[in-house]
Motif scaffolding. Structure first.
Motif, short mmCIF file in Angstrom:
data_model
loop_
_atom_site.label_atom_id
_atom_site.label_comp_id
_atom_site.label_asym_id
_atom_site.label_seq_id
_atom_site.Cartn_x
_atom_site.Cartn_y
_atom_site.Cartn_z
N ARG A 408 61.97 65.48 32.45
CA ARG A 408 61.16 64.30 32.76
C ARG A 408 60.85 64.26 34.25
NH1 ARG A 408 62.83 59.49 34.51
NH2 ARG A 408 65.00 59.97 33.95
N ILE A 409 59.59 64.06 34.58
CA ILE A 409 59.15 63.97 35.99
C ILE A 409 59.41 62.56 36.50
CG2 ILE A 409 57.17 64.15 37.56
CD1 ILE A 409 58.08 66.82 36.39
N PRO A 410 60.02 62.40 37.69
CA PRO A 410 60.21 61.06 38.26
C PRO A 410 58.89 60.31 38.31
CG PRO A 410 61.43 62.67 39.53
CD PRO A 410 60.60 63.44 38.55
N GLU A 411 58.94 59.01 38.01
CA GLU A 411 57.72 58.21 37.94
C GLU A 411 56.91 58.28 39.22
OE1 GLU A 411 56.46 53.56 37.03
OE2 GLU A 411 58.46 54.30 36.50
N ALA A 412 57.57 58.34 40.38
CA ALA A 412 56.86 58.37 41.67
C ALA A 412 56.01 59.61 41.83
CB ALA A 412 57.87 58.29 42.82
N LEU A 413 56.31 60.66 41.05
CA LEU A 413 55.56 61.93 41.18
C LEU A 413 54.48 62.10 40.13
CD1 LEU A 413 58.44 64.50 41.92
CD2 LEU A 413 56.86 63.45 43.55
N GLN A 414 54.50 61.28 39.10
CA GLN A 414 53.60 61.53 37.97
C GLN A 414 52.12 61.43 38.33
OE1 GLN A 414 54.84 59.16 34.59
NE2 GLN A 414 56.94 59.98 34.67
N ALA A 415 51.79 60.58 39.30
CA ALA A 415 50.39 60.50 39.74
C ALA A 415 49.97 61.78 40.44
CB ALA A 415 50.21 59.31 40.68
N TYR A 416 50.94 62.53 40.97
CA TYR A 416 50.65 63.78 41.67
C TYR A 416 50.67 64.98 40.71
CZ TYR A 416 51.46 61.14 45.98
OH TYR A 416 51.39 60.22 47.01
N THR A 417 51.62 64.99 39.78
CA THR A 417 51.70 66.12 38.84
C THR A 417 50.66 66.00 37.74
OG1 THR A 417 53.35 64.96 37.48
CG2 THR A 417 54.18 66.43 39.22
N ARG A 418 50.35 64.76 37.37
CA ARG A 418 49.45 64.45 36.24
C ARG A 418 50.05 64.92 34.90
NH1 ARG A 418 45.83 66.07 40.13
NH2 ARG A 418 45.34 68.06 39.10
N PHE A 419 51.36 65.04 34.87
CA PHE A 419 52.08 65.23 33.59
C PHE A 419 53.45 64.58 33.73
CE2 PHE A 419 52.57 69.22 36.03
CZ PHE A 419 53.96 69.30 36.20
N GLU A 420 54.01 64.15 32.58
CA GLU A 420 55.28 63.43 32.56
C GLU A 420 56.47 64.33 32.28
OE1 GLU A 420 55.24 59.99 30.06
OE2 GLU A 420 53.23 59.36 30.69
N PHE A 421 56.21 65.47 31.63
CA PHE A 421 57.31 66.37 31.26
C PHE A 421 56.97 67.82 31.57
CE2 PHE A 421 58.43 62.72 28.69
CZ PHE A 421 59.82 62.74 28.68
N ILE A 422 57.98 68.57 31.93
CA ILE A 422 57.91 70.03 31.91
C ILE A 422 58.49 70.45 30.59
CG2 ILE A 422 58.77 72.16 32.95
CD1 ILE A 422 58.83 70.72 35.64
N ASP A 423 57.64 71.00 29.72
CA ASP A 423 58.12 71.37 28.37
C ASP A 423 57.53 72.68 27.91
OD1 ASP A 423 55.50 70.58 27.97
OD2 ASP A 423 56.03 68.68 27.01
#
Length: 423
Positions: A408-423
């Motif tokens: 799970r990607i920390p919420e603070a980073l999700q706007a930067y990664t544009r994904f919620e999980f590495i899967d």
């Protein structure tokens, strides 16, 4: 580099402070002060001769204007060796200056009074701890297995291309790196830091200015043909922006941030504690540098420490803050706080930031000065901190946020990664 005047006026205080670091070469302080005494004695003699020479020259001028040429020639002849004496004194002073400099550059900074005595990391003082242990299953994996499982970092491919310690980031691993860099830079900008993008190579003068040379040349990569070094941290080029400058007191605090890759040889580093991302030869980091008034530097240090902690809180990581003991501090530091995050799968603390106040140690080398209200020239104080170094942050995120769905990607980073999980 300590100021010789400070050592001269505070000899016992300096010796006692250096003992906190385990500095045993007290004879260097004694030798230094003897050389300084000799230099000042010779300078005094030279000043007397120079005064005599000036007086003789003035007298000759007066006699020549009065038409007393013969008397003037007698004085000129009797004072003819003044120049040679002054030249000889100057040569001796130059030799002594070199000897003094050679000793000064190997004496570390004096620790702040709050620094605990000690020689190793076991003597560091825990000053604060935040967060709870992640709730992971018994099958939780260390990050070097997770990177393989999700195909996001390839250590073997990096070894093939360059050697051990140069990983290749792939897919969502590369995107996570970029997300962290942008997040850290954006947060720094909000906190008032002006971003710069410096060179990733430095010359000897820059390495000396911030204290990497001659102390750490064995840890840096050297480009022999060009006599340049790859930077171990952005602290070096960013702080050197102000080398040989007089800054305005009204501009304090001067605040910069910079993203760069960093290069460290890390010679002699082996074992499980350096596995995976725990220690690399090349890594990404966002660095903070401040140049400020001496009266404000410790307040600034506390502010920088709080700022770095705010980043760790936003990432949802358990962390602790250490005040380093004298023997575990860097050569140039007067006081250092280390921030460590908890690695849930490895069950160990990982250092992710050091925030340090160098007082005038670097600015004395760099000649970063300012004029105070009375017009007197003074040395500024320099500080720096990692905000943050990426490898162990990535390791902690991968390990602490692993779930059955993926990482799970920390919420603070999700706007930067544009994904919620590495899967």
């Amino acid at each position: 580099m300590l100021q010789i005047s400070y050592i001269r006026e505070n000899k016992e205080k300096v010796i006692e402070a250096l003992k906190k670091r385990g500095f045993k070469e007290v004879e260097k302080i004694e030798e230094l002060l003897l050389l300084d005494e000799s230099k000042r004695s010779i300078q005094s003699q030279s000043d007397i001769v120079a005064s005599q020479a000036n007086a003789a020259a003035k007298q000759v001028g007066e006699l020549m204007r009065a038409g007393k040429r013969e008397e003037a020639e007698v004085i000129k002849t009797s004072s003819s060796d003044y120049k040679e004496q002054i030249k000889a004194f100057a040569e001796e002073i130059t030799k002594l200056d070199l000897q003094i400099h050679e000793i000064l550059v190997v004496i570390p900074n004096t620790p702040h009074e709050s620094v605990p005595a000690g020689l190793t990391a076991d003597d560091n003082e825990i000053v604060f701890q935040y967060g709870e242990d992640p709730d992971l299953s018994q099958e939780a994996l260390p990050h070097w297995e997770l990177t393989s499982k999700y195909d996001i970092i390839d250590f073997e491919l990096g070894t093939k291309i360059a050697g051990a310690g140069f990983p290749v980031y792939k897919g969502k691993g590369a995107k996570l790196q970029r997300a962290l860099i942008n997040f850290f830079l954006d947060e720094a900008e909000k906190a008032g830091y002006v971003e710069v993008q410096p060179p990733v190579v430095i010359n000897e003068a820059s390495g000396f200015g911030t204290g990497q040379l001659p102390d750490k040349e064995g840890q840096m990569y050297f480009i022999g043909q060009d006599n340049l070094f790859l930077i171990p941290t952005a602290e070096v080029p960013v702080t050197n922006i102000y080398r040989d400058t007089i800054v305005k007191e009204a501009d304090f605090p001067i605040k910069h941030c910079a993203y760069t890759p960093c290069f460290r040889r890390e010679a002699g580093s082996y074992g499980s504690h350096v596995r995976g991302l725990n220690r690399l030869h090349q890594f990404d980091k966002v660095e903070l540098v401040q140049i400020t008034h001496p009266d404000q530097s410790y307040q600034t240090l506390e502010g920088m420490s709080s700022y770095v902690q705010s980043l760790l809180k936003k990432l949802g990581l358990k962390y602790r803050v250490l005040r380093l003991c004298g023997g575990d501090m860097g050569f140039t530091s007067a006081l250092t706080y280390d921030m460590e995050v908890w690695s849930a799968a490895q069950k160990r603390w990982l250092e992710v930031s050091s925030v340090s106040n160098f007082e005038t140690f670097q600015s004395n080398r760099l000649k970063v000065r300012f004029k105070d209200e009375s017009g007197k020239m003074k040395l500024a104080h320099t500080l720096n901190g990692s905000a943050l170094a990426l490898p162990r942050i990535v390791a902690a995120i991968l390990e602490n946020f692993q779930t059955e769905q993926g990482i799970r990607i920390p919420e603070a980073l999700q706007a930067y990664t544009r994904f919620e999980f590495i899967d």
